[in-house]
Design a protein around this motif. Structure first.
Motif, PDB file in Angstrom:
ATOM      1  N   GLN A 212       0.855  -1.184   0.000  1.00 56.48           N
ATOM      2  CA  GLN A 212       0.000   0.000   0.000  1.00 56.48           C
ATOM      3  C   GLN A 212       0.894   1.239   0.000  1.00 56.48           C
ATOM      4  O   GLN A 212       1.916   1.262   0.687  1.00 56.48           O
ATOM      5  N   THR A 213       0.502   2.230  -0.758  1.00 56.14           N
ATOM      6  CA  THR A 213       1.137   3.538  -0.666  1.00 56.14           C
ATOM      7  C   THR A 213       0.161   4.461   0.042  1.00 56.14           C
ATOM      8  O   THR A 213      -0.985   4.624  -0.393  1.00 56.14           O
ATOM      9  N   LEU A 214       0.614   5.041   1.147  1.00 48.45           N
ATOM     10  CA  LEU A 214      -0.233   5.864   2.005  1.00 48.45           C
ATOM     11  C   LEU A 214       0.263   7.303   1.974  1.00 48.45           C
ATOM     12  O   LEU A 214       1.408   7.592   2.328  1.00 48.45           O
ATOM     13  N   ALA A 215      -0.596   8.207   1.540  1.00 46.14           N
ATOM     14  CA  ALA A 215      -0.224   9.615   1.454  1.00 46.14           C
ATOM     15  C   ALA A 215      -0.244  10.245   2.843  1.00 46.14           C
ATOM     16  O   ALA A 215      -1.168  10.028   3.634  1.00 46.14           O
ATOM     17  N   LEU A 254       8.530  11.075  -0.766  1.00 50.98           N
ATOM     18  CA  LEU A 254       8.521  12.494  -0.456  1.00 50.98           C
ATOM     19  C   LEU A 254       7.286  12.886   0.348  1.00 50.98           C
ATOM     20  O   LEU A 254       7.388  13.576   1.368  1.00 50.98           O
ATOM     21  N   GLU A 255       6.123  12.422  -0.069  1.00 44.21           N
ATOM     22  CA  GLU A 255       4.880  12.753   0.621  1.00 44.21           C
ATOM     23  C   GLU A 255       4.004  11.510   0.795  1.00 44.21           C
ATOM     24  O   GLU A 255       2.776  11.591   0.780  1.00 44.21           O
ATOM     25  N   SER A 256       4.636  10.372   0.960  1.00 44.65           N
ATOM     26  CA  SER A 256       3.888   9.132   1.158  1.00 44.65           C
ATOM     27  C   SER A 256       4.791   8.078   1.780  1.00 44.65           C
ATOM     28  O   SER A 256       6.014   8.230   1.832  1.00 44.65           O
ATOM     29  N   ILE A 257       4.151   7.010   2.235  1.00 38.27           N
ATOM     30  CA  ILE A 257       4.845   5.861   2.816  1.00 38.27           C
ATOM     31  C   ILE A 257       4.467   4.631   2.017  1.00 38.27           C
ATOM     32  O   ILE A 257       3.291   4.420   1.696  1.00 38.27           O
ATOM     33  N   SER A 258       5.439   3.806   1.675  1.00 31.65           N
ATOM     34  CA  SER A 258       5.178   2.516   1.047  1.00 31.65           C
ATOM     35  C   SER A 258       5.302   1.451   2.126  1.00 31.65           C
ATOM     36  O   SER A 258       6.367   1.285   2.726  1.00 31.65           O
ATOM     37  N   ILE A 298      -3.376   5.603  -1.555  1.00 32.93           N
ATOM     38  CA  ILE A 298      -3.430   6.113  -2.924  1.00 32.93           C
ATOM     39  C   ILE A 298      -3.024   5.047  -3.932  1.00 32.93           C
ATOM     40  O   ILE A 298      -3.136   5.261  -5.142  1.00 32.93           O
ATOM     41  N   GLU A 299      -2.540   3.902  -3.433  1.00 31.63           N
ATOM     42  CA  GLU A 299      -2.192   2.806  -4.335  1.00 31.63           C
ATOM     43  C   GLU A 299      -2.220   1.504  -3.550  1.00 31.63           C
ATOM     44  O   GLU A 299      -1.823   1.447  -2.387  1.00 31.63           O
ATOM     45  N   TYR A 300      -2.720   0.457  -4.209  1.00 34.19           N
ATOM     46  CA  TYR A 300      -2.644  -0.899  -3.664  1.00 34.19           C
ATOM     47  C   TYR A 300      -2.188  -1.793  -4.805  1.00 34.19           C
ATOM     48  O   TYR A 300      -2.758  -1.738  -5.899  1.00 34.19           O
ATOM     49  N   SER A 301      -1.166  -2.591  -4.566  1.00 35.31           N
ATOM     50  CA  SER A 301      -0.612  -3.359  -5.674  1.00 35.31           C
ATOM     51  C   SER A 301      -0.015  -4.662  -5.168  1.00 35.31           C
ATOM     52  O   SER A 301       0.255  -4.831  -3.970  1.00 35.31           O
TER      53      SER A 301
END
Length: 457
Positions: A212-215, A254-258, A298-301
């Motif tokens: 997950q990418t979390l803004a 920069l503005e998110s966490i993976s 903002i993303e799930y992969s």
């Protein structure tokens, strides 16, 4: 056709280059897959003056890839001098942490250095859509032709059985080549069709990465991780997967966490659980929840990763064909080292050079392309994999996944716990107690420690 990827220039594929004519278009080299390995191969081959087609199934390089990890750039020093001035990065990794976890405990070894925050840098977080587009652009600027939205459906072979190009789903047909470089990712069907794998790729050599990418606002992120500017953090985790072989990761952008987990395919199947459940548990862990609080997905992969290491690699060279990157299982999963893009870049670079040398010598047979493996063996690509060939089995073993995290956390908790008026227990007593409570036999601990130390010598 025209390609325009995120942050890259448009690349025009001339109709005269691939229009169906009396003969199938012929290139010196066809590279399949515009990931890091493929673009590095195309770049080196084009620099050598060869005609090169770089074929990508997506509408632009990186379109089919998901990635929120770390790129280690030392190999780029040779491939693209002063790469750090141009490569699209999120953050430079200046903190590297290893976290050992149980459901209620976490022990973190945390290292920070200012040296990694200035040139030539050590590692950086990057998004694959940006990274792949930039790498492909370097290949195009060197003279390669980028062919996008094109699926390679199989290999062309000559009368002797040697690979002589690729079949595609393009209306203008196939692409012939003196050498094909297969960089078509994990479970490569081109490597299988060429007979490079002795058997079917086994599921036990594959893991599934779920991310997950979390803004988060930049200021919030930097405050939580005690970083500033373009500094970033890389946290690798063990013991967060319910005993399923694998691990977890957290990287700052920069503005998110993976945030994600990597799980052995056979382990997931046997546990009869879904990967997203494991990831949800990790998000609730007391060591992780405060770091991601308020983050907006903002993303799930998900994607497959080849983690079998040196012992699971296919043949790397055949008649008219070379294999590189994930297609060749070149992902180092060795506990404290979790690397893939740097090995893909190195392998692709040497594949391009080997193809150029073989074409120059007029021999693109298996023997003529044998210089590829020699280059890999004299470089970090195979040297590191060979030295650490026993690590994947150790890291993914039941003891490492199920028993050792609890042993380590209980041992440290016992060392720091104050039980006055009782005297402090000795380290040996604590070790024996922790080993017993977590089902670890001391002889197994000694043997596994020896296996690890042997790979590090």
């Amino acid at each position: 056709m025209t390609h325009a990827g995120p942050g890259s220039k448009s690349v025009v594929l001339g109709e005269d280059e691939l229009t169906a004519t009396a003969a199938t278009p012929v290139f010196d080299v066809v590279v399949v897959g515009a990931g890091p390995a493929g673009s590095a191969a195309a770049l080196e081959a084009a620099r050598a003056g060869l005609s090169v087609a770089l074929v990508e199934r997506g509408p632009f390089p990186g379109a089919k890839n998901v990635y929120g990890g770390v790129v280690y750039g030392r190999v780029l020093d040779e491939l693209i001098p002063r790469w750090w001035e141009r490569m699209p990065v999120q953050r430079w990794v200046t903190r590297r942490s290893t976290m050992v976890m149980t459901p209620s405990q976490a022990l973190t070894v945390d290292f920070r250095t200012e040296d990694w925050g200035r040139p030539p840098y050590n590692g950086a977080t990057a998004f694959r859509a940006d990274l792949d587009g930039w790498l492909a652009e370097q290949a195009v600027e060197a003279g390669a032709v980028l062919v996008t939205s094109t699926v390679v459906t199989g290999l062309l072979k000559d009368a002797s059985g040697a690979v002589a190009g690729v079949r595609t789903d393009r209306p203008d047909g196939d692409l012939r080549a003196r050498v094909v470089i297969a960089c078509d990712g994990v479970n490569s069907f081109l490597a299988k069709e060429a007979g490079m794998f002795p058997d079917e790729h086994q599921a036990e050599h594959l893991t599934l990465g779920v991310k997950q990418t979390l803004a988060l606002p930049r200021e919030t992120l930097e405050e939580r991780f005690a970083i500033s500017g373009r500094d970033g953090v890389d946290i690798e985790m063990l013991g967060c997967t319910r005993g399923i072989p694998g691990g977890g990761f957290l990287y700052t952008n920069l503005e998110s966490i993976s945030l994600g987990v990597v799980l052995g395919l056979t382990g997931v199947r046997e546990a009869k659980t879904r990967p997203e459940e494991i990831l949800a548990e990790l998000k609730r862990h007391p060591a992780i929840a405060p770091l991601i609080r308020g983050g907006e997905q903002i993303e799930y992969s998900a994607h497959l990763i080849p983690e079998g290491g040196y012992r699971s690699m296919p043949e790397l060279a055949g008649d008219g064909i070379l294999i590189a990157g994930d297609a060749a299982a070149m992902c180092l999963a060795a506990g404290i080292w979790l690397e893939g893009v740097n090995f893909a870049l190195g392998a692709g670079m040497y594949a391009g050079r080997a193809a150029a040398a073989a074409i120059g010598a007029g021999d693109t047979s298996r023997r003529g392309l044998a210089g590829y493996r020699k280059m890999l063996e004299s470089s970090f690509v195979l040297a590191d994999h060979r030295r650490l060939r026993d690590f994947p089995g150790l890291v993914l073993s039941d003891r490492m996944q199920r028993n050792y995290p609890g042993l380590v956390c209980d041992l440290v908790q016992g060392m720091f716990q104050v039980d006055n008026p009782r005297p402090k227990p000795g380290l040996r007593r604590l070790l024996r107690r922790s080993a017993k409570d977590n089902g670890v036999r001391l002889r197994d601990l000694v043997r596994d420690t020896w296996t690890g130390m042997r790979g590090l010598r």
